[in-house]
Motif scaffolding. Structure first.
Motif, short mmCIF file in Angstrom:
data_model
loop_
_atom_site.label_atom_id
_atom_site.label_comp_id
_atom_site.label_asym_id
_atom_site.label_seq_id
_atom_site.Cartn_x
_atom_site.Cartn_y
_atom_site.Cartn_z
N SER A 117 0.85 -1.24 0.07
CA SER A 117 0.26 0.09 -0.42
C SER A 117 0.90 0.46 0.15
N TRP A 118 2.15 1.63 0.54
CA TRP A 118 3.17 2.37 0.68
C TRP A 118 3.93 1.41 1.09
N GLY A 119 5.60 2.77 1.02
CA GLY A 119 6.27 2.43 1.75
C GLY A 119 7.92 2.01 1.24
N ALA A 120 8.03 1.67 -0.35
CA ALA A 120 8.60 0.96 -1.44
C ALA A 120 9.37 2.33 -1.45
N PHE A 121 9.24 3.31 -1.74
CA PHE A 121 10.57 4.06 -2.25
C PHE A 121 11.51 3.89 -0.52
N ALA A 122 11.88 2.91 -0.41
CA ALA A 122 13.07 2.95 0.56
C ALA A 122 14.47 1.94 0.30
N GLU A 123 14.82 1.74 1.12
CA GLU A 123 16.08 0.23 0.42
C GLU A 123 15.51 -0.91 0.58
N GLU A 124 14.69 -0.77 1.99
CA GLU A 124 13.90 -2.08 2.09
C GLU A 124 12.52 -1.85 2.50
N ALA A 125 11.54 -3.21 2.43
CA ALA A 125 10.26 -2.44 2.81
C ALA A 125 9.66 -4.19 3.05
N ILE A 126 8.56 -3.74 3.93
CA ILE A 126 7.21 -4.91 3.91
C ILE A 126 6.46 -5.08 2.92
N ALA A 127 6.09 -6.37 3.18
CA ALA A 127 4.52 -7.10 1.63
C ALA A 127 4.31 -7.65 2.34
N GLU A 128 2.60 -7.86 2.54
CA GLU A 128 1.90 -8.97 2.63
C GLU A 128 2.35 -10.49 1.23
N GLU A 129 2.73 -11.27 2.36
CA GLU A 129 2.96 -12.27 1.07
C GLU A 129 2.31 -12.71 -0.54
N SER A 130 0.67 -12.07 -0.15
CA SER A 130 -0.16 -12.15 -1.17
C SER A 130 0.00 -11.97 -1.96
N ARG A 131 0.93 -10.53 -1.70
CA ARG A 131 0.59 -9.30 -2.80
C ARG A 131 1.96 -9.56 -3.52
N LEU A 132 2.78 -10.40 -3.61
CA LEU A 132 4.05 -11.01 -4.27
C LEU A 132 3.97 -12.14 -4.97
N ASP A 133 4.67 -11.60 -6.19
CA ASP A 133 4.74 -13.04 -7.31
C ASP A 133 6.83 -13.32 -7.52
N PRO A 134 6.51 -14.49 -7.61
CA PRO A 134 7.79 -14.31 -8.15
C PRO A 134 8.12 -13.67 -9.31
N LEU A 135 10.08 -12.98 -9.67
CA LEU A 135 10.21 -12.46 -10.34
C LEU A 135 10.45 -13.20 -12.17
N PRO A 136 9.33 -12.75 -12.82
CA PRO A 136 9.48 -13.64 -14.34
C PRO A 136 10.62 -13.73 -15.07
N GLU A 137 11.02 -15.29 -16.02
CA GLU A 137 12.34 -15.33 -16.17
C GLU A 137 12.41 -13.63 -17.03
N GLY A 138 14.14 -13.62 -16.73
CA GLY A 138 14.08 -12.60 -18.08
C GLY A 138 13.80 -11.18 -17.31
N VAL A 139 13.23 -11.12 -16.81
CA VAL A 139 12.80 -10.02 -16.69
C VAL A 139 13.02 -8.63 -15.42
N ASP A 140 13.41 -7.98 -15.84
CA ASP A 140 14.59 -6.88 -14.81
C ASP A 140 13.76 -6.22 -13.88
N PHE A 141 14.32 -5.56 -12.97
CA PHE A 141 13.69 -5.22 -11.46
C PHE A 141 12.86 -4.06 -12.10
N ALA A 142 13.31 -3.43 -13.18
CA ALA A 142 12.75 -1.90 -13.35
C ALA A 142 11.64 -2.06 -14.27
N ILE A 143 11.62 -2.98 -15.38
CA ILE A 143 10.11 -3.75 -16.37
C ILE A 143 8.76 -4.26 -15.10
N ALA A 144 9.53 -5.30 -14.07
CA ALA A 144 9.35 -5.39 -13.31
C ALA A 144 8.29 -5.14 -12.44
N ALA A 145 8.64 -3.79 -11.71
CA ALA A 145 8.29 -2.63 -10.54
C ALA A 145 7.51 -1.80 -11.64
#
Length: 326
Positions: free
Chosen positions: A90-118
């Motif tokens: 919901s908020w908190g992602a402009f930081a070096e580390e952040a907390i997220a609910e497990e249910s709101r995360l997905d594995p990074l797809p193969e071949g997709v870099d961090f910037a595209i994924a974000a």
């Protein structure tokens, strides 16, 4: 760790970057070292206390993230330390580390870099939910996308094309419209240089079947007056700064519908449907049907400037903050 902090409600210039304690994940939560986070229009609103979700001060803005798991809370089974992930908080992602609910995360797809994924979950998720679930777009229909060069706008252009629709992209400059063309728009309208209604009469005399509006303001009513019979007008947001008041005789005259799109509430209330949406979007991403555009990258210290650029509607595509850089 360092984080962008909102201590008082106000514009992006009121934000500060400070050292704060590293957060610890609670039950069902995951801590992520953030390699990239994207700037979205809710970030502009949330720091001014104008968004639907209202965190307590102080807090760090930012909702989309991609990075590496550094800790997991009790009961977490989908991820372990070292996994690459992407998702939302919901908020908190402009930081070096952040907390997220497990249910709101997905594995990074193969071949997709961090910037595209974000830059992916919120804009593509919002646009898919809007066009497929709320707009029920079918192949052969015509879709008008307002603010088409922005993050959700470009995502809507690509998704509408993937659905087989004819896409009319409307934006405020020739440069932005050229980008829309690159992402699949069939027709383009510069609504600064040309009257929107007159332009729509020229490129779509029968009126659009679906209008995707993340802008609001002065564009909404002329766009709605141009809608086709039984058309659907998707209310996605108000980046133009004001909430329009559309006369209710207009939907009556066209048997048209005004349809609300609140993605955050959709994810919360219909989580299984959201997961199915993400499966489709990830498959389209792998197939090359979706090509997220990262227009600029910023360090954590530059994050307030990135939010300002989005607030001033000077961005085309996604603005990415990279907290591990700089």
């Amino acid at each position: 760790m360092r984080a962008v902090i909102c201590k008082e409600w106000g514009p992006p210039e009121s934000l500060v970057v400070e050292d704060i304690p590293v957060p610890e994940p609670k039950k069902g939560q995951v801590r992520v070292a953030i390699h990239a986070s994207s700037v979205n229009f809710p970030d502009v609103l949330i720091i001014q206390n104008k968004y639907q979700f209202k965190p307590e001060l102080p807090f760090s803005p930012g909702s989309d993230l991609a990075g590496v798991v550094t800790a997991v809370g009790e009961g977490v089974t989908r991820f372990k330390v070292g996994d690459k992930v992407m998702g939302m908080t919901s908020w908190g992602a402009f930081a070096e580390e952040a907390i997220a609910e497990e249910s709101r995360l997905d594995p990074l797809p193969e071949g997709v870099d961090f910037a595209i994924a974000a830059g992916f979950p919120m804009v593509y998720g919002t646009s898919y939910h809007a066009l497929v679930d709320r707009g029920e777009v079918k192949a052969g229909q015509t879709v008008l996308v307002l603010g088409a060069a922005g993050g959700v706008g470009l995502a809507a252009v690509e998704i509408a094309k993937a659905l087989g629709a004819r896409v009319i992209a409307a934006a405020s400059s020739a440069e932005k419209l050229a980008i829309c063309k690159e992402h699949g728009a069939d027709e383009v309208i510069n609504y600064v240089e040309e009257d929107l209604r007159e332009a729509l009469k020229r490129v779509c005399p029968q009126g659009p079947d679906v209008i995707y509006d993340p802008v609001g303001g002065d564009l909404a009513e002329p766009a709605f007056r141009s809608i086709g019979w039984r058309g659907k007008f998707l209310v996605v947001g108000f980046a133009g700064g004001s909430i329009p008041k559309i006369p209710l005789n207009l939907p009556l005259l066209k048997n048209a519908s005004i349809v609300g799109v609140f993605y955050g509430a959709y994810v919360k209330n219909e989580y299984q449907a959201y997961l199915k949406d993400m499966e489709v979007l990830f498959s389209w991403l792998r197939e090359g049907k979706l090509k997220p555009r990262v227009s600029d990258r910023f360090t954590l210290d530059e994050a307030p400037s990135a939010i300002r650029r989005l607030a001033d509607r000077k961005a085309a595509g996604k603005l990415i903050v990279e907290p591990q850089q700089g």
